[in-house]
Design a protein around this motif. Structure first.
Motif, short mmCIF file in Angstrom:
data_model
loop_
_atom_site.label_atom_id
_atom_site.label_comp_id
_atom_site.label_asym_id
_atom_site.label_seq_id
_atom_site.Cartn_x
_atom_site.Cartn_y
_atom_site.Cartn_z
N GLU A 109 -5.96 13.00 -8.23
CA GLU A 109 -5.80 14.34 -7.68
C GLU A 109 -4.33 14.69 -7.54
OE1 GLU A 109 -7.93 12.08 -6.55
OE2 GLU A 109 -9.81 13.01 -5.93
N ALA A 110 -3.53 13.76 -7.03
CA ALA A 110 -2.09 14.00 -6.86
C ALA A 110 -1.43 14.23 -8.21
CB ALA A 110 -1.45 12.83 -6.12
N PHE A 111 -1.79 13.44 -9.20
CA PHE A 111 -1.24 13.62 -10.54
C PHE A 111 -1.58 15.00 -11.09
CE2 PHE A 111 -1.81 13.47 -15.14
CZ PHE A 111 -0.53 13.08 -15.54
N THR A 112 -2.82 15.39 -10.95
CA THR A 112 -3.25 16.70 -11.45
C THR A 112 -2.50 17.83 -10.76
OG1 THR A 112 -5.44 15.83 -11.95
CG2 THR A 112 -5.26 18.22 -11.74
N LEU A 113 -2.23 17.68 -9.47
CA LEU A 113 -1.51 18.71 -8.71
C LEU A 113 0.00 18.55 -8.82
CD1 LEU A 113 -3.79 18.70 -5.54
CD2 LEU A 113 -3.68 20.47 -7.33
N LYS A 114 0.46 17.57 -9.61
CA LYS A 114 1.89 17.32 -9.83
C LYS A 114 2.65 16.99 -8.55
CE LYS A 114 2.18 20.18 -14.00
NZ LYS A 114 0.95 19.90 -14.50
N VAL A 115 2.00 16.21 -7.68
CA VAL A 115 2.62 15.76 -6.44
C VAL A 115 3.12 14.33 -6.67
CG1 VAL A 115 2.25 15.27 -4.00
CG2 VAL A 115 1.07 17.19 -5.06
N PRO A 116 4.42 14.05 -6.44
CA PRO A 116 4.91 12.68 -6.60
C PRO A 116 4.11 11.71 -5.75
CG PRO A 116 6.73 14.20 -6.25
CD PRO A 116 5.45 14.97 -6.00
N THR A 117 3.81 10.54 -6.32
CA THR A 117 2.92 9.60 -5.66
C THR A 117 3.48 8.19 -5.69
OG1 THR A 117 1.07 10.92 -6.43
CG2 THR A 117 0.55 8.72 -5.66
N ALA A 118 3.43 7.51 -4.55
CA ALA A 118 3.74 6.08 -4.47
C ALA A 118 2.41 5.38 -4.23
CB ALA A 118 4.72 5.78 -3.34
N LYS A 148 4.82 17.00 -0.09
CA LYS A 148 6.06 16.70 -0.83
C LYS A 148 5.91 15.40 -1.62
CE LYS A 148 9.03 19.67 1.41
NZ LYS A 148 8.75 20.94 0.88
N VAL A 149 5.17 14.45 -1.04
CA VAL A 149 4.92 13.16 -1.68
C VAL A 149 3.64 12.57 -1.08
CG1 VAL A 149 6.28 11.80 -0.05
CG2 VAL A 149 5.99 10.97 -2.37
N VAL A 150 2.96 11.72 -1.84
CA VAL A 150 1.74 11.07 -1.38
C VAL A 150 1.93 9.56 -1.47
CG1 VAL A 150 -0.70 10.67 -1.89
CG2 VAL A 150 0.25 12.95 -2.08
N VAL A 151 1.56 8.84 -0.43
CA VAL A 151 1.53 7.38 -0.45
C VAL A 151 0.06 6.99 -0.35
CG1 VAL A 151 2.23 5.25 0.71
CG2 VAL A 151 3.79 7.22 0.65
N THR A 152 -0.43 6.21 -1.32
CA THR A 152 -1.86 5.92 -1.40
C THR A 152 -2.10 4.49 -1.86
OG1 THR A 152 -3.94 6.62 -2.42
CG2 THR A 152 -1.98 6.84 -3.76
N ASP A 153 -3.31 4.01 -1.70
CA ASP A 153 -3.71 2.73 -2.26
C ASP A 153 -4.47 2.97 -3.56
OD1 ASP A 153 -6.09 3.76 -1.39
OD2 ASP A 153 -6.70 1.99 -0.29
N SER A 154 -4.36 4.14 -4.11
CA SER A 154 -4.89 4.65 -5.37
C SER A 154 -6.10 5.56 -5.17
CB SER A 154 -5.21 3.55 -6.39
OG SER A 154 -6.44 2.94 -6.11
N CYS A 214 6.20 2.61 -13.32
CA CYS A 214 6.50 4.00 -12.93
C CYS A 214 6.29 4.88 -14.15
CB CYS A 214 7.94 4.15 -12.46
SG CYS A 214 8.25 3.45 -10.84
N THR A 215 5.48 5.91 -13.99
CA THR A 215 5.23 6.85 -15.07
C THR A 215 5.15 8.24 -14.50
OG1 THR A 215 2.86 6.58 -14.84
CG2 THR A 215 3.94 5.18 -16.45
N GLY A 216 5.92 9.15 -15.03
CA GLY A 216 5.85 10.52 -14.56
C GLY A 216 6.07 10.63 -13.07
N SER A 217 5.05 11.05 -12.37
CA SER A 217 5.18 11.26 -10.93
C SER A 217 4.57 10.14 -10.10
CB SER A 217 4.51 12.58 -10.55
OG SER A 217 3.13 12.52 -10.82
N THR A 218 4.20 9.01 -10.75
CA THR A 218 3.55 7.91 -10.03
C THR A 218 4.35 6.63 -10.16
OG1 THR A 218 1.36 8.85 -10.38
CG2 THR A 218 1.46 6.52 -9.83
N PRO A 250 3.06 -4.17 -2.10
CA PRO A 250 3.18 -4.25 -0.63
C PRO A 250 4.05 -5.43 -0.23
CG PRO A 250 0.90 -3.88 -1.25
CD PRO A 250 1.66 -4.19 -2.53
N SER A 251 4.80 -5.28 0.83
CA SER A 251 5.67 -6.32 1.36
C SER A 251 4.88 -7.60 1.67
CB SER A 251 6.35 -5.83 2.63
OG SER A 251 7.15 -6.84 3.19
N GLY A 252 5.46 -8.72 1.31
CA GLY A 252 4.82 -10.00 1.61
C GLY A 252 3.83 -10.45 0.55
#
Length: 60
Positions: free
Chosen positions: A25-34, A14-20, A47-51, A56-58
């Motif tokens: 891959e997530a963009f290509t598969l149209k999966v929202p990404t943080a 449903k969504v991907v959280v990544t350090d990049s 913020c662009t499209g689905s990314t 990070p906190s602190g």
């Protein structure tokens, strides 16, 4: 886990959280990404499209 199995899991996420690491891959598969990074590679785009780039906190 192999790459193809990973792509299958990513495709059904449903969504991907990544350090990049899987941002393209997530963009290509149209999966929202943080993407958690101290600074985005392109400072003009937060913020662009689905990314969205999230600081990070602190971090300054």
């Amino acid at each position: 886990m192999g790459y193809l199995e990973f792509l299958s899991l990513l495709k059904n996420a449903k969504v991907v959280v990544t350090d990049s690491g899987v941002q393209e891959e997530a963009f290509t598969l149209k999966v929202p990404t943080a993407t958690l990074r101290y600074t985005p590679r392109d400072r003009k785009r937060r913020c662009t499209g689905s990314t969205c780039f999230l600081r990070p906190s602190g971090s300054a």
